[in-house]
Enzyme design. Sequence first.
Site, short mmCIF file in Angstrom:
data_model
loop_
_atom_site.label_atom_id
_atom_site.label_comp_id
_atom_site.label_asym_id
_atom_site.label_seq_id
_atom_site.Cartn_x
_atom_site.Cartn_y
_atom_site.Cartn_z
N SER A 34 0.84 -1.19 0.00
CA SER A 34 0.00 0.00 0.00
C SER A 34 0.89 1.25 0.00
CB SER A 34 -0.95 -0.04 1.20
OG SER A 34 -1.97 0.93 1.07
N LYS A 66 -21.43 17.81 8.22
CA LYS A 66 -20.30 17.83 9.14
C LYS A 66 -20.17 16.54 9.93
CE LYS A 66 -17.71 20.52 9.99
NZ LYS A 66 -16.35 20.72 9.41
#
Length: 287
Positions: free
Chosen positions: A102, A154
């Site tokens: 990764s 949010k």
Amino acid sequence: MRRFLNRLLPKSWRSSVITIPVIRLQGAIMSGGSQLRPALSLASTAGLIEKAFAFEAPAVAISINSPGGSPVQSRLIYKRIRDLAVEKNKRVLVFVEDVAASGGYMIAVAGDEIIADPSSIVGSIGVVSASFGFPELMKKIGVERRVHTAGNNKSVLDPFKPEKKEDIERLKALQLEVHETFIDLVKERRGARLKDDPDLFTGLFWTGKKGLELGLVDALGDMRGVIKSRYGAKTQLKLVAAPRGFLGRFGLFGSNAGGPAADIAAAAAGGLADVAEERALWGRYGL
């Protein structure tokens, strides 16, 4: 000092021994970290990278052992290595220890050559996101969570609330963008060396031996053997390491600290979520 004095000598008298600087990049990649639990980030590695490229040497060797982590920090480290390699006109040799997967593999492709142990793990060219929450535990101990936001989005993907389909779709779209950036970077660096395999960019990972067949690495071997065969039997390896702190000098804490006691101390200093995230990254590769 020895290098300065060597310059004062006639060329025929100067030492012909080549010294190759070595940087060790080990651990999960994330911003932050602490002395108790250091993390790989541009902030923690920039000084070492700069110091290694300041050596009068034909190459810089990088030993990497990382399961990945932050895509941003991975790319920042990659870019700093490449920028200095071009600026200083030095070859970069990357040696894989247990894992370069990764984000760890993203850093590895900064090398002009990638050398791995046959049993190393390489690849995992993909993106994963995870969040850690402890809602049930909070309820048991009587902690009430209150969040007040100004903005409809949010609290997207709040781990204490049920998942919403639209939130998951947005996350996946973001992941695809980051994944494409990762793929483009690997293709740019590895070029024609990469084999045309449909699984190459699916997030799968392989041993170093298989990685050689797929073009993810260039050779199999170890750092000392490869460098001495490349630059001569008398070639020296010089580890570029960060100065140890006051506690580290007495062996109380340091980069080699490990085991359950160190994990408990790090959890107290950095938070359970950071420890869980790091454990999950290593655990994916059986480590």
